[in-house]
Enzyme design. Sequence first.
Site, PDB file in Angstrom:
ATOM      1  N   GLU A 200      59.220  64.449 -35.502  1.00 48.95           N
ATOM      2  CA  GLU A 200      60.416  64.995 -36.151  1.00 48.95           C
ATOM      3  C   GLU A 200      60.631  66.457 -35.771  1.00 48.95           C
ATOM      4  O   GLU A 200      61.748  66.912 -35.556  1.00 48.95           O
ATOM      5  CB  GLU A 200      60.320  64.829 -37.676  1.00 48.95           C
ATOM      6  CG  GLU A 200      60.205  63.380 -38.152  1.00 48.95           C
ATOM      7  CD  GLU A 200      61.350  62.500 -37.667  1.00 48.95           C
ATOM      8  OE1 GLU A 200      62.432  63.027 -37.363  1.00 48.95           O
ATOM      9  OE2 GLU A 200      61.151  61.272 -37.562  1.00 48.95           O
ATOM     10  N   HIS A 274      58.950  48.926 -19.854  1.00 46.78           N
ATOM     11  CA  HIS A 274      59.569  48.992 -18.530  1.00 46.78           C
ATOM     12  C   HIS A 274      61.082  49.085 -18.657  1.00 46.78           C
ATOM     13  O   HIS A 274      61.679  48.500 -19.555  1.00 46.78           O
ATOM     14  CB  HIS A 274      59.193  47.749 -17.723  1.00 46.78           C
ATOM     15  CG  HIS A 274      59.455  47.886 -16.252  1.00 46.78           C
ATOM     16  ND1 HIS A 274      60.697  47.741 -15.706  1.00 46.78           N
ATOM     17  CD2 HIS A 274      58.609  48.184 -15.227  1.00 46.78           C
ATOM     18  CE1 HIS A 274      60.631  47.925 -14.390  1.00 46.78           C
ATOM     19  NE2 HIS A 274      59.378  48.197 -14.076  1.00 46.78           N
TER      20      HIS A 274
END
Length: 351
Positions: A200, A274
Site C-alpha cells: 500500500e 505469464h
Amino acid sequence: MTICCCIVPEYLLKTIVEKGKTPQHVIHACQSTLENSKHLQSSRVEAIVSAQRQSPSEAEEREAALSTLAYDAKHRTVARPTHQLNRTVYDSQNSRDDPPPRDKIAIKEGGALISEAEDPTKNANECYIGLKKTYDFFFKFFQRNSINSRGMPLDSFVHFGVHFNNAFWNGSSPISLVFGDGDGILFNGFTDELDVMAHEYTHGVVQYTSPLNYTFQSGSLNESLADVFATMSNWLIGEGIWTAGVNGSALRDMKNPGTAYDDDRIGKDNQLAHWKDFKKLDISLDNGGGMLGKSIGSIWYKALTGGKLGRDATFKEFADLIIKNAGKHGDEIKEAWELVGYPFPDSKSEL
Ligand SMILES: [Zn+2]
C-alpha cells in the site's frame, strides 16, 4: 494517478460470496467489503475529475513533486534526505466513513504503544511499528523521506468498518493507509503483514513519482510495482492474512505464482505467471492483479522515479526501460522478463 488500491482483489471476495461455504457473517463481511470498495472507487473517480477541474493543493503538490523529480533525474542533484518519520495511527472505531473519522488517535509519533487491555487485537501497535519498518526500508535503500520524499505525515487508520476484509491506500486527500480487522474466520487483521503495508505504501510512492493511470495496462503495472517492492521484504504477499483453518500461505506467491491458496470456501489462487494469460482477465475490474515477480530493487526504483514513465505506460515500455537501466546486467534482466513472456505486445489496445 492512483484511484484506490485494495490488497484483497474483488474477484476473490466475489468467489467467497458465490461459493457460500462460510458462515453468514463472513459472507456479509465480504459483501459489505465489496460494496465499500465500489464506493471508494467511484468517489475517487469523482475526486479526480474534481481535481482536474479545480486544481487543488494536493494536485499542485503532486505536480511539483513530479516536476522536481524530472529535474533531479535530468541534473542528478538529489540532496541527501532528512529523516522525518511522522506517524499517526487513528482508531476508526468501526466506522466506514470516507474519509475515516480522526477524532480518536490511538498512537502518535513518539507516543507509547497501547496496552493489550485497551486493544486486544494489537492492530494499532502493529500498524505503528509496520509504518516505521516500511518508511525505513524506503529511506535506507532509496533515500526516500516518506511517501512524497518530503516528509509527508503517515496517517493510518485501524479498525475500519466491521469485519472489513481489506486494506487500502486511499489515493486521495487526506492521504491515508486504511486497515480492516478481517472477519476472523477466513481473514485475520491486515496490520501485522509487513508486505501488505509495503504494497500500500508503494502505491503512495508510485502516485508521487509517476503519472501512471490506474486503469488497463498502466493500472496493472501500478499493481505489479506495489507487489515487487513488497516482495523485497517477502516473496509471499499477505503472508499470515488467512486464519489457521484456511488452506493457504498468503494472498499471492511471487516466487511460485498461483500457489498461494486452494480452499473450498475461497477457490484457488489464479495469479498469473505469464503474459499469455494476461488477456484473459477483465482488466478494467481488477487491473490484472500483480503479475510479475522478478525484481532488482534499485533498477526498478530508478525506472519508476526517473521521469520516463508515461501516464498510460505498457508492460513493454516498462520492461524496455528496466533493461536499458540495467546497464551491463541488461541481458540477464531481459532473460528474466522473457520467462514471463517478454517481448509483450506494444499496443495499448492489445487488451
Ligand atoms: Zn495494490
